[in-house]
Write a protein that holds these residues in place. Structure first.
Motif: not given
Length: 354
Positions: A257-268, A279-289
């Motif tokens: 999950h940490q790797l996926l959160l980091l990938a979400c941040a780079l993607s955004l 932070q909530h932007e990254i969390a929402e993207r992570h939840t959607n994935l």
């Protein structure tokens, strides 16, 4: 620019001051006091006196301005997003001075975020005469030209190796600093091979001199050929070493999950064109994935906050300019390499624009 190539009619006396936003987050006086002193203005001994001097200099235009009426100060503020505080008083004062008729100051701000003007308070935005210039990542031709310019007069790099280094970096980030780092490491690899070849040649020479009979019977050991230029193989080796850096190894060891959160941040960051993310932007993207791909369990918001906190502690993320914002410190290449070792994430990260 070469001054001798500028037409005489265009030449003028221009005093340019450059300041970093990170070093000027406290007061406006800290930004300008040194530059004012170098231009002949008295250095104030206390903050109130300094404030009065700056206000009189830039707003009223009397006294000290008359002595330097032909001078123009260009204030280049790098990392301007670090001055975005709750009150934004520093940015307001600086741009307020620039709007005064007799100030003689031109302000240029450089920011890592694309949406900086939109994040400012209305009273600060009203002082902006915005002419926005977006600097896109370098393309491979630009990177190759910069490297060639740095190597001008040196016959050290094969042209194909420069092209390879430029294309590898352009396909990932377009960061010319990384391209220069690749070339530096490649040159070190080539130099190491040259020393090893010289050492091997000396050993073979000594062996043939001291053991002529044994050499005739069994032949000599083949000496390594010294590289004449930094080749494409050296560039590949330098890239491999960069991928094996401490930061890259840290990313490779991250939990799922940490790797996926980091990938979400780079993607955004890539999609939205700005470095700092909520932070909530990254969390929402992570939840959607996680919900889109049922193979990964969806964590709670508390678990996401803890995962982001761990990324901050490991310096794979760093705090943003405003509270509640973060920015990714790792590179997309590090994430791609780490994803190869995690089968459940590999097919997800392939579809993310990193």
């Amino acid at each position: 620019m070469d001054p001798t190539r500028v037409p005489t009619a265009w030449r003028c006396s221009l005093h340019c001051e450059r300041e970093g936003g990170m070093s000027a987050s406290a007061t406006a006086e800290r930004v300008l006091s040194s530059s004012m002193h170098t231009r002949g203005f008295p250095r104030a001994s206390c903050t109130p006196t300094s404030s009065q001097l700056l206000d009189r200099r830039f707003t009223k235009g009397d006294g000290v301005r008359k002595k330097h009426s032909r001078d123009t100060m260009v204030l280049l503020l790098d990392e301007l997003d670090y001055l975005v505080t709750r009150t934004q008083s520093v940015i307001y004062n600086i741009f307020e001075w620039a709007t005064c008729a007799h100030s003689g100051i031109v302000v240029i701000g450089i920011s890592n975020t694309m949406d900086l003007p939109e994040r400012l308070l209305p009273r600060v935005q009203s002082r902006f005469g915005i002419m926005r210039i977006n600097f896109l990542p370098y393309e491979h031709a630009d990177i190759a030209a910069i490297i060639s310019d740095r190597l001008q007069g040196l016959d050290a790099f094969d042209p194909n190796s420069i092209e390879l280094a430029a294309r590898k970096v352009a396909s990932i980030s377009g960061d010319v600093r990384r391209a220069l780092e690749v070339c530096r490491l490649a040159a070190q690899v080539a130099e190491r091979e040259e020393l090893e070849a010289a050492t091997s040649a000396n050993e073979n020479t000594n062996a043939s001199t001291n053991q002529n009979t044994n050499t005739t019977a069994h032949g000599t050991k083949g000496a390594m050929a010294a590289p004449r230029h930094v080749s494409m193989s050296h560039i590949d080796e330098a890239n491999r070493q960069l991928r094996g850096s401490v930061l890259g190894r840290s990313v490779a060891q991250l939990p799922e999950h940490q790797l996926l959160l980091l990938a979400c941040a780079l993607s955004l960051q890539k999609v939205r064109g700005r470095v700092d993310l909520e932070q909530h932007e990254i969390a929402e993207r992570h939840t959607n994935l996680c919900r889109l791909y049922a193979s990964i369990d969806t964590p709670t918001f508390e678990e996401q906050d803890e995962a982001i906190a761990r990324l901050l502690c490991s310096r794979l993320m760093t705090p943003g300019a405003a509270p509640g914002q973060v920015r990714a410190a790792a590179t997309a290449e590090d994430v791609r390499q780490a994803a190869k070792t995690q089968q459940r994430l590999a097919h997800i990260l392939e579809k993310l624009p990193l």
